[in-house]
Motif scaffolding. Structure first.
Motif, PDB file in Angstrom:
ATOM      1  N   THR A   1       0.826  -1.196   0.000  1.00  0.00           N
ATOM      2  CA  THR A   1       0.000   0.000   0.000  1.00  0.00           C
ATOM      3  C   THR A   1       0.867   1.254   0.000  1.00  0.00           C
ATOM      4  O   THR A   1       1.905   1.302   0.658  1.00  0.00           O
ATOM      5  CB  THR A   1      -0.922   0.049   1.234  1.00  0.00           C
ATOM      6  N   VAL A   2       0.426   2.268  -0.751  1.00  0.00           N
ATOM      7  CA  VAL A   2       1.113   3.557  -0.823  1.00  0.00           C
ATOM      8  C   VAL A   2       0.071   4.659  -0.957  1.00  0.00           C
ATOM      9  O   VAL A   2      -1.101   4.405  -1.233  1.00  0.00           O
ATOM     10  CB  VAL A   2       2.087   3.637  -2.027  1.00  0.00           C
ATOM     11  N   ASN A   3       0.524   5.904  -0.781  1.00  0.00           N
ATOM     12  CA  ASN A   3      -0.318   7.045  -1.128  1.00  0.00           C
ATOM     13  C   ASN A   3      -0.578   7.020  -2.629  1.00  0.00           C
ATOM     14  O   ASN A   3       0.292   6.638  -3.418  1.00  0.00           O
ATOM     15  CB  ASN A   3       0.392   8.338  -0.730  1.00  0.00           C
ATOM     16  N   ASP A   4      -1.759   7.419  -3.047  1.00  0.00           N
ATOM     17  CA  ASP A   4      -2.108   7.313  -4.468  1.00  0.00           C
ATOM     18  C   ASP A   4      -1.200   8.147  -5.372  1.00  0.00           C
ATOM     19  O   ASP A   4      -1.037   7.825  -6.554  1.00  0.00           O
ATOM     20  CB  ASP A   4      -3.571   7.674  -4.705  1.00  0.00           C
ATOM     21  N   VAL A   5      -0.559   9.191  -4.843  1.00  0.00           N
ATOM     22  CA  VAL A   5       0.347   9.991  -5.657  1.00  0.00           C
ATOM     23  C   VAL A   5       1.525   9.141  -6.146  1.00  0.00           C
ATOM     24  O   VAL A   5       2.047   9.347  -7.242  1.00  0.00           O
ATOM     25  CB  VAL A   5       0.857  11.218  -4.875  1.00  0.00           C
ATOM     26  N   GLU A   6       1.916   8.141  -5.360  1.00  0.00           N
ATOM     27  CA  GLU A   6       3.059   7.312  -5.730  1.00  0.00           C
ATOM     28  C   GLU A   6       2.783   6.408  -6.933  1.00  0.00           C
ATOM     29  O   GLU A   6       3.704   5.783  -7.461  1.00  0.00           O
ATOM     30  CB  GLU A   6       3.514   6.478  -4.539  1.00  0.00           C
ATOM     31  N   LEU A   7       1.554   6.336  -7.367  1.00  0.00           N
ATOM     32  CA  LEU A   7       1.243   5.525  -8.539  1.00  0.00           C
ATOM     33  C   LEU A   7       1.710   6.186  -9.835  1.00  0.00           C
ATOM     34  O   LEU A   7       1.858   5.519 -10.865  1.00  0.00           O
ATOM     35  CB  LEU A   7      -0.273   5.278  -8.632  1.00  0.00           C
ATOM     36  N   LEU A   8       1.956   7.496  -9.802  1.00  0.00           N
ATOM     37  CA  LEU A   8       2.202   8.232 -11.046  1.00  0.00           C
ATOM     38  C   LEU A   8       3.470   7.777 -11.756  1.00  0.00           C
ATOM     39  O   LEU A   8       3.468   7.576 -12.972  1.00  0.00           O
ATOM     40  CB  LEU A   8       2.282   9.734 -10.761  1.00  0.00           C
ATOM     41  N   GLY A   9       4.574   7.644 -11.013  1.00  0.00           N
ATOM     42  CA  GLY A   9       5.829   7.260 -11.636  1.00  0.00           C
ATOM     43  C   GLY A   9       5.750   5.922 -12.336  1.00  0.00           C
ATOM     44  O   GLY A   9       6.023   5.824 -13.543  1.00  0.00           O
ATOM     45  N   PRO A  10       5.376   4.849 -11.624  1.00  0.00           N
ATOM     46  CA  PRO A  10       5.265   3.558 -12.298  1.00  0.00           C
ATOM     47  C   PRO A  10       4.200   3.530 -13.386  1.00  0.00           C
ATOM     48  O   PRO A  10       4.348   2.822 -14.379  1.00  0.00           O
ATOM     49  CB  PRO A  10       4.930   2.588 -11.162  1.00  0.00           C
ATOM     50  N   ALA A  11       3.137   4.309 -13.240  1.00  0.00           N
ATOM     51  CA  ALA A  11       2.121   4.362 -14.292  1.00  0.00           C
ATOM     52  C   ALA A  11       2.691   4.948 -15.581  1.00  0.00           C
ATOM     53  O   ALA A  11       2.280   4.592 -16.689  1.00  0.00           O
ATOM     54  CB  ALA A  11       0.913   5.176 -13.839  1.00  0.00           C
ATOM     55  N   ALA A  12       3.665   5.851 -15.424  1.00  0.00           N
ATOM     56  CA  ALA A  12       4.317   6.453 -16.585  1.00  0.00           C
ATOM     57  C   ALA A  12       5.488   5.617 -17.089  1.00  0.00           C
ATOM     58  O   ALA A  12       6.124   5.976 -18.084  1.00  0.00           O
ATOM     59  CB  ALA A  12       4.810   7.857 -16.239  1.00  0.00           C
ATOM     60  N   GLY A  13       5.795   4.524 -16.395  1.00  0.00           N
ATOM     61  CA  GLY A  13       6.849   3.637 -16.843  1.00  0.00           C
ATOM     62  C   GLY A  13       8.213   3.902 -16.244  1.00  0.00           C
ATOM     63  O   GLY A  13       9.211   3.370 -16.732  1.00  0.00           O
ATOM     64  N   PHE A  14       8.276   4.692 -15.158  1.00  0.00           N
ATOM     65  CA  PHE A  14       9.556   5.028 -14.546  1.00  0.00           C
ATOM     66  C   PHE A  14       9.746   4.294 -13.227  1.00  0.00           C
ATOM     67  O   PHE A  14       8.859   4.304 -12.369  1.00  0.00           O
ATOM     68  CB  PHE A  14       9.664   6.534 -14.305  1.00  0.00           C
TER      69      PHE A  14
ATOM     70  N   GLU B   1      12.106   5.245 -11.140  1.00  0.00           N
ATOM     71  CA  GLU B   1      12.440   6.316 -10.206  1.00  0.00           C
ATOM     72  C   GLU B   1      11.899   7.628 -10.750  1.00  0.00           C
ATOM     73  O   GLU B   1      12.244   8.031 -11.861  1.00  0.00           O
ATOM     74  CB  GLU B   1      13.960   6.420 -10.017  1.00  0.00           C
ATOM     75  N   ALA B   2      11.049   8.286 -10.004  1.00  0.00           N
ATOM     76  CA  ALA B   2      10.461   9.553 -10.443  1.00  0.00           C
ATOM     77  C   ALA B   2       9.885  10.277  -9.249  1.00  0.00           C
ATOM     78  O   ALA B   2       9.549   9.669  -8.225  1.00  0.00           O
ATOM     79  CB  ALA B   2       9.372   9.314 -11.489  1.00  0.00           C
ATOM     80  N   ILE B   3       9.792  11.586  -9.377  1.00  0.00           N
ATOM     81  CA  ILE B   3       9.097  12.415  -8.398  1.00  0.00           C
ATOM     82  C   ILE B   3       7.694  12.674  -8.945  1.00  0.00           C
ATOM     83  O   ILE B   3       7.536  13.057 -10.116  1.00  0.00           O
ATOM     84  CB  ILE B   3       9.840  13.737  -8.161  1.00  0.00           C
ATOM     85  N   ALA B   4       6.690  12.443  -8.127  1.00  0.00           N
ATOM     86  CA  ALA B   4       5.300  12.589  -8.552  1.00  0.00           C
ATOM     87  C   ALA B   4       4.725  13.905  -8.053  1.00  0.00           C
ATOM     88  O   ALA B   4       4.934  14.281  -6.892  1.00  0.00           O
ATOM     89  CB  ALA B   4       4.463  11.427  -8.031  1.00  0.00           C
ATOM     90  N   VAL B   5       4.016  14.601  -8.928  1.00  0.00           N
ATOM     91  CA  VAL B   5       3.373  15.872  -8.589  1.00  0.00           C
ATOM     92  C   VAL B   5       1.895  15.766  -8.937  1.00  0.00           C
ATOM     93  O   VAL B   5       1.537  15.512 -10.095  1.00  0.00           O
ATOM     94  CB  VAL B   5       3.995  17.047  -9.358  1.00  0.00           C
ATOM     95  N   ILE B   6       1.049  15.950  -7.959  1.00  0.00           N
ATOM     96  CA  ILE B   6      -0.392  15.973  -8.196  1.00  0.00           C
ATOM     97  C   ILE B   6      -0.898  17.386  -7.961  1.00  0.00           C
ATOM     98  O   ILE B   6      -0.504  18.040  -6.998  1.00  0.00           O
ATOM     99  CB  ILE B   6      -1.120  14.966  -7.273  1.00  0.00           C
ATOM    100  N   ALA B   7      -1.709  17.880  -8.877  1.00  0.00           N
ATOM    101  CA  ALA B   7      -2.322  19.201  -8.711  1.00  0.00           C
ATOM    102  C   ALA B   7      -3.724  19.138  -9.304  1.00  0.00           C
ATOM    103  O   ALA B   7      -3.899  19.242 -10.519  1.00  0.00           O
ATOM    104  CB  ALA B   7      -1.488  20.285  -9.395  1.00  0.00           C
ATOM    105  N   GLY B   8      -4.673  18.953  -8.444  1.00  0.00           N
ATOM    106  CA  GLY B   8      -6.061  18.843  -8.870  1.00  0.00           C
ATOM    107  C   GLY B   8      -6.960  19.396  -7.783  1.00  0.00           C
ATOM    108  O   GLY B   8      -6.910  20.584  -7.466  1.00  0.00           O
ATOM    109  N   THR B   9      -7.778  18.541  -7.175  1.00  0.00           N
ATOM    110  CA  THR B   9      -8.581  18.961  -6.034  1.00  0.00           C
ATOM    111  C   THR B   9      -7.682  19.340  -4.860  1.00  0.00           C
ATOM    112  O   THR B   9      -7.979  20.241  -4.089  1.00  0.00           O
ATOM    113  CB  THR B   9      -9.547  17.840  -5.623  1.00  0.00           C
ATOM    114  N   GLY B  10      -6.554  18.633  -4.740  1.00  0.00           N
ATOM    115  CA  GLY B  10      -5.505  18.968  -3.784  1.00  0.00           C
ATOM    116  C   GLY B  10      -4.179  18.944  -4.513  1.00  0.00           C
ATOM    117  O   GLY B  10      -4.127  18.753  -5.731  1.00  0.00           O
ATOM    118  N   SER B  11      -3.079  19.134  -3.796  1.00  0.00           N
ATOM    119  CA  SER B  11      -1.762  18.999  -4.418  1.00  0.00           C
ATOM    120  C   SER B  11      -0.787  18.385  -3.428  1.00  0.00           C
ATOM    121  O   SER B  11      -0.943  18.541  -2.209  1.00  0.00           O
ATOM    122  CB  SER B  11      -1.236  20.348  -4.921  1.00  0.00           C
ATOM    123  N   LYS B  12       0.217  17.698  -3.984  1.00  0.00           N
ATOM    124  CA  LYS B  12       1.209  17.025  -3.149  1.00  0.00           C
ATOM    125  C   LYS B  12       2.359  16.608  -4.043  1.00  0.00           C
ATOM    126  O   LYS B  12       2.158  16.316  -5.233  1.00  0.00           O
ATOM    127  CB  LYS B  12       0.601  15.800  -2.468  1.00  0.00           C
TER     128      LYS B  12
END
Length: 311
Positions: free
Chosen positions: A93-106, A108-119
């Protein structure tokens, strides 16, 4: 079989596959299974697992979950333990923001979310998470929809106090909130400080900037700089990777914010390549679940770290 789940504040996306074949691709309102508002309660866990429990082999499948609201190690551990106690399969289990890097195929990556909230979220070489922001739209969350509106209204307060003429930004917000002046605007936002009420006006900030409002443009540039600073902070504190992956309704649908964010990263001396996520985040959960099956003691996308998996 592997299972990936992306739990957002409003929607939960479940996807299961076996040898590359999709067995299940299902989205449901999060409130449909999270009956008591807690991820780790027995009732919530039972209902979440039931979303894919009818599939043959579901109990033994590797499961990775990215969940909104897992903002501390303690929260992640509690959810991890609740899931692991309810099923024999490997679980992560992880914070949902951590899904971004592997979803993009990386890896190692830094994930940035900016929508209803940001992190902003990254991981160090030892696998430990490092984050910045994400403290809520009233006090923080730069670049999120409600925070942009908050900062736009504060900018108008400054304009009034400086005896400056109000521009397109004021006109748009006065019309949207059906008020005649800055006092009415303040009352409209503070009497009913709901995230959806504030966030719905965010497109007006971008429209005003495009129409020539210097204050609206400044609000957007400042939000971009705060996001860039958050990336700089997690990088400074050990987050690995040369890529930044962005997602969220605001940064995805407002090119002006993405452009400003790229510019501010460069201005801060960061050479990371910036990517806008094209795949659904649940693909990141599937990638993590796949990684669980590949190494006996590895945390997904942080292979030097001892895992929290069941013994």
């Amino acid at each position: 079989m592997i299972v990936g789940i992306d739990i957002g504040g409003t929607k939960t996306h479940v996807r299961a596959e076996s040898t590359g074949v999709t067995l299940l691709d299902r989205s449901v309102p999060t409130a449909e299974w999270q009956a008591d508002g807690r991820l780790d309660s027995p009732a919530s866990v039972e209902r979440l697992l039931a979303l894919f429990g009818h599939l043959p082999g579901a109990e033994d499948a590797a499961l990775a979950v990215g969940a909104h609201g897992l903002d501390s190690d303690a929260q992640a551990e509690a959810f991890q333990t609740a899931l692991a106690d309810a099923r024999p399969g490997l679980t992560w289990t992880v914070n949902d923001v951590e899904l971004l890097g592997p979803a993009a195929g990386f890896d190692e990556a830094i994930a940035v979310i900016a929508g209803t909230g940001s992190k902003v979220v990254g991981r160090r070489a030892d696998g430990s998470p490092v984050t910045a922001g994400g403290y809520g739209y009233i006090l923080n969350d730069p670049g999120s929809a409600p925070a942009l509106v908050r900062d736009a209204v504060r900018s108008l307060f400054d304009a009034v106090d400086e005896r400056e003429s109000l521009d397109q930004l004021a006109d748009a917000l006065f019309t949207h909130f059906d008020v005649d002046d800055i006092v009415g605007l303040s009352n409209a936002l503070t009497v009913h400080p709901r995230i959806t009420r504030w966030g719905a006006a965010a497109p007006l900030v971008f429209a005003a900037a495009d129409a020539g409002s210097p204050r609206a443009a400044q609000v957007i540039d400042q939000a971009a700089d705060e996001l860039a600073r958050s990336v700089q902070l997690v990088h400074r504190h050990g987050a690995v990777g040369d890529h930044v992956v962005c997602a969220g309704g605001v940064i995805t649908h407002q090119p002006r914010l993405l452009r400003a964010f790229r510019e501010r990263l460069r201005a801060r001396g960061l050479g990371h390549a910036v990517h806008l996520l094209a795949a659904p985040p649940v693909e990141g959960a599937l990638a993590m679940a796949r990684r669980l099956t590949e190494a006996a003691d590895a945390v997904p996308f942080a292979p030097s770290t001892p895992s929290r998996r069941k013994p």
